[in-house]
Design a protein around this motif. Structure first.
Motif, PDB file in Angstrom:
ATOM      1  N   LYS A  35    -110.612  30.238 -21.608  1.00 28.08           N
ATOM      2  CA  LYS A  35    -111.552  29.952 -20.518  1.00 28.08           C
ATOM      3  C   LYS A  35    -112.965  30.290 -20.976  1.00 28.08           C
ATOM      4  O   LYS A  35    -113.223  31.365 -21.501  1.00 28.08           O
ATOM      5  N   TYR A  36    -113.844  29.332 -20.827  1.00 27.86           N
ATOM      6  CA  TYR A  36    -115.253  29.531 -21.168  1.00 27.86           C
ATOM      7  C   TYR A  36    -116.095  28.497 -20.439  1.00 27.86           C
ATOM      8  O   TYR A  36    -115.562  27.541 -19.877  1.00 27.86           O
ATOM      9  N   ASP A  37    -117.389  28.691 -20.460  1.00 28.79           N
ATOM     10  CA  ASP A  37    -118.289  27.860 -19.661  1.00 28.79           C
ATOM     11  C   ASP A  37    -118.754  26.600 -20.392  1.00 28.79           C
ATOM     12  O   ASP A  37    -118.494  26.403 -21.581  1.00 28.79           O
ATOM     13  N   GLY A  38    -119.465  25.771 -19.645  1.00 31.47           N
ATOM     14  CA  GLY A  38    -120.000  24.523 -20.172  1.00 31.47           C
ATOM     15  C   GLY A  38    -120.911  24.692 -21.375  1.00 31.47           C
ATOM     16  O   GLY A  38    -120.807  23.929 -22.338  1.00 31.47           O
ATOM     17  N   PRO A  39    -121.833  25.675 -21.362  1.00 31.05           N
ATOM     18  CA  PRO A  39    -122.687  25.855 -22.540  1.00 31.05           C
ATOM     19  C   PRO A  39    -121.888  26.153 -23.819  1.00 31.05           C
ATOM     20  O   PRO A  39    -122.227  25.645 -24.893  1.00 31.05           O
ATOM     21  N   TYR A  40    -120.815  26.945 -23.712  1.00 25.38           N
ATOM     22  CA  TYR A  40    -120.012  27.193 -24.912  1.00 25.38           C
ATOM     23  C   TYR A  40    -119.267  25.917 -25.317  1.00 25.38           C
ATOM     24  O   TYR A  40    -119.135  25.614 -26.501  1.00 25.38           O
ATOM     25  N   HIS A  41    -118.802  25.161 -24.348  1.00 28.33           N
ATOM     26  CA  HIS A  41    -118.120  23.898 -24.658  1.00 28.33           C
ATOM     27  C   HIS A  41    -119.039  23.001 -25.487  1.00 28.33           C
ATOM     28  O   HIS A  41    -118.620  22.422 -26.488  1.00 28.33           O
ATOM     29  N   GLN A  42    -120.297  22.908 -25.101  1.00 30.16           N
ATOM     30  CA  GLN A  42    -121.211  22.001 -25.796  1.00 30.16           C
ATOM     31  C   GLN A  42    -121.840  22.612 -27.050  1.00 30.16           C
ATOM     32  O   GLN A  42    -122.210  21.877 -27.960  1.00 30.16           O
ATOM     33  N   ASN A  43    -121.954  23.920 -27.115  1.00 30.34           N
ATOM     34  CA  ASN A  43    -122.693  24.536 -28.221  1.00 30.34           C
ATOM     35  C   ASN A  43    -121.924  25.577 -29.023  1.00 30.34           C
ATOM     36  O   ASN A  43    -122.405  26.038 -30.054  1.00 30.34           O
ATOM     37  N   GLY A  44    -120.762  25.984 -28.537  1.00 29.62           N
ATOM     38  CA  GLY A  44    -120.006  27.032 -29.207  1.00 29.62           C
ATOM     39  C   GLY A  44    -119.342  26.558 -30.484  1.00 29.62           C
ATOM     40  O   GLY A  44    -119.038  25.370 -30.655  1.00 29.62           O
ATOM     41  N   GLU A  45    -119.080  27.493 -31.373  1.00 33.65           N
ATOM     42  CA  GLU A  45    -118.479  27.162 -32.669  1.00 33.65           C
ATOM     43  C   GLU A  45    -117.139  26.442 -32.515  1.00 33.65           C
ATOM     44  O   GLU A  45    -116.820  25.529 -33.275  1.00 33.65           O
ATOM     45  N   TYR A  46    -116.340  26.841 -31.527  1.00 34.12           N
ATOM     46  CA  TYR A  46    -115.037  26.215 -31.291  1.00 34.12           C
ATOM     47  C   TYR A  46    -114.900  25.755 -29.846  1.00 34.12           C
ATOM     48  O   TYR A  46    -113.847  25.879 -29.235  1.00 34.12           O
ATOM     49  N   GLY A  47    -115.956  25.188 -29.294  1.00 38.46           N
ATOM     50  CA  GLY A  47    -115.956  24.791 -27.896  1.00 38.46           C
ATOM     51  C   GLY A  47    -115.455  23.394 -27.606  1.00 38.46           C
ATOM     52  O   GLY A  47    -115.240  23.024 -26.464  1.00 38.46           O
ATOM     53  N   CYS A  48    -115.256  22.599 -28.660  1.00 34.45           N
ATOM     54  CA  CYS A  48    -114.907  21.190 -28.469  1.00 34.45           C
ATOM     55  C   CYS A  48    -113.515  20.900 -29.030  1.00 34.45           C
ATOM     56  O   CYS A  48    -113.268  21.081 -30.219  1.00 34.45           O
ATOM     57  N   PRO A  49    -112.591  20.421 -28.194  1.00 39.94           N
ATOM     58  CA  PRO A  49    -111.251  20.101 -28.678  1.00 39.94           C
ATOM     59  C   PRO A  49    -111.222  18.796 -29.473  1.00 39.94           C
ATOM     60  O   PRO A  49    -112.036  17.902 -29.257  1.00 39.94           O
ATOM     61  N   LEU A  50    -110.248  18.719 -30.375  1.00 32.61           N
ATOM     62  CA  LEU A  50    -110.020  17.523 -31.182  1.00 32.61           C
ATOM     63  C   LEU A  50    -108.634  16.977 -30.876  1.00 32.61           C
ATOM     64  O   LEU A  50    -107.663  17.736 -30.799  1.00 32.61           O
ATOM     65  N   PHE A  51    -108.552  15.653 -30.726  1.00 25.04           N
ATOM     66  CA  PHE A  51    -107.288  15.007 -30.439  1.00 25.04           C
ATOM     67  C   PHE A  51    -107.077  13.818 -31.361  1.00 25.04           C
ATOM     68  O   PHE A  51    -108.001  13.060 -31.610  1.00 25.04           O
ATOM     69  N   LYS A  52    -105.847  13.676 -31.834  1.00 26.70           N
ATOM     70  CA  LYS A  52    -105.464  12.485 -32.593  1.00 26.70           C
ATOM     71  C   LYS A  52    -104.858  11.504 -31.608  1.00 26.70           C
ATOM     72  O   LYS A  52    -103.946  11.857 -30.853  1.00 26.70           O
ATOM     73  N   VAL A  53    -105.356  10.279 -31.624  1.00 23.17           N
ATOM     74  CA  VAL A  53    -104.871   9.231 -30.727  1.00 23.17           C
ATOM     75  C   VAL A  53    -104.130   8.187 -31.560  1.00 23.17           C
ATOM     76  O   VAL A  53    -104.753   7.495 -32.377  1.00 23.17           O
ATOM     77  N   ASN A  54    -102.816   8.102 -31.355  1.00 24.96           N
ATOM     78  CA  ASN A  54    -101.983   7.179 -32.141  1.00 24.96           C
ATOM     79  C   ASN A  54    -102.426   7.227 -33.599  1.00 24.96           C
ATOM     80  O   ASN A  54    -102.597   8.308 -34.156  1.00 24.96           O
ATOM     81  N   ASP A  55    -102.641   6.065 -34.190  1.00 24.46           N
ATOM     82  CA  ASP A  55    -103.141   6.000 -35.572  1.00 24.46           C
ATOM     83  C   ASP A  55    -104.614   5.607 -35.602  1.00 24.46           C
ATOM     84  O   ASP A  55    -105.138   5.225 -36.651  1.00 24.46           O
ATOM     85  N   PHE A  56    -105.291   5.713 -34.457  1.00 17.78           N
ATOM     86  CA  PHE A  56    -106.701   5.341 -34.388  1.00 17.78           C
ATOM     87  C   PHE A  56    -107.607   6.382 -35.027  1.00 17.78           C
ATOM     88  O   PHE A  56    -108.746   6.099 -35.359  1.00 17.78           O
ATOM     89  N   GLY A  57    -107.146   7.611 -35.129  1.00 19.40           N
ATOM     90  CA  GLY A  57    -107.937   8.669 -35.733  1.00 19.40           C
ATOM     91  C   GLY A  57    -108.001   9.907 -34.869  1.00 19.40           C
ATOM     92  O   GLY A  57    -107.345  10.008 -33.829  1.00 19.40           O
ATOM     93  N   VAL A  58    -108.817  10.856 -35.339  1.00 19.12           N
ATOM     94  CA  VAL A  58    -109.038  12.122 -34.640  1.00 19.12           C
ATOM     95  C   VAL A  58    -110.422  12.061 -33.993  1.00 19.12           C
ATOM     96  O   VAL A  58    -111.399  11.697 -34.651  1.00 19.12           O
TER      97      VAL A  58
END
Length: 161
Positions: free
Chosen positions: A91-114
């Motif tokens: 749990k963390y706030d919007g500023p960390y989501h946009q600016n934090g070192e690990y605030g942004c999740p990564l997802f692989k979608v089918n074979d389209f990429g990450v």
């Protein structure tokens, strides 16, 4: 047009729906140039349609199915994110989501990429609310109402990219 049936799976690392598989890959900074933003890729495959009374955007010719899949993937990635936040206690706030070192999740979608998955402060507050933290998006949009739990405190190293 792709039709989605009722076969669905969700875990902390994966969400599947007929023909669509989204895997949680890890956490990064929203400015990481190695990954495209999922909503940016969707926008790049749209064009303005001025044939309607109110201008709106439609998929570029030949990109209809691709855009439809990515739009649904964006929705499902958010559900997977909410599930993971709840399970891991992240749990963390919007500023960390946009600016934090690990605030942004990564997802692989089918074979389209990450892809990176990011949003506004308000939308992040809504994600936190749906993960069970706070009673309104306002509780987490701009600041943390309690001690934050950022991904590098609870995730395995392989998820920190």
């Amino acid at each position: 047009m792709i039709k989605y049936l009722s076969m669905r799976t969700i875990t902390e690392n994966l969400i599947e729906e007929d023909g669509l598989r989204i895997e949680f890959i890890g956490w990064t900074n929203s400015e990481n140039p190695n990954y495209s933003e999922l909503t940016d890729v969707i926008r790049e495959n749209l064009e303005e349609d001025n044939e309607k009374p109110v201008s709106h955007y439609v998929p570029k010719p030949g990109k209809e199915d691709y855009v439809e899949v990515l739009r649904r993937a964006n929705q499902l990635a958010e559900l997977l994110l909410i599930n993971r936040l709840f399970i891991k206690g992240i749990k963390y706030d919007g500023p960390y989501h946009q600016n934090g070192e690990y605030g942004c999740p990564l997802f692989k979608v089918n074979d389209f990429g990450v892809f990176k998955w990011s949003c506004s402060f308000r939308a992040w507050g809504d994600v936190m609310e749906h993960a069970g933290y706070g009673l309104s998006y306002c509780d987490w949009a701009w600041e943390c109402p309690e001690i934050p739990v950022i991904p590098d405190k609870v995730e395995e190293k392989k998820f920190l990219i």
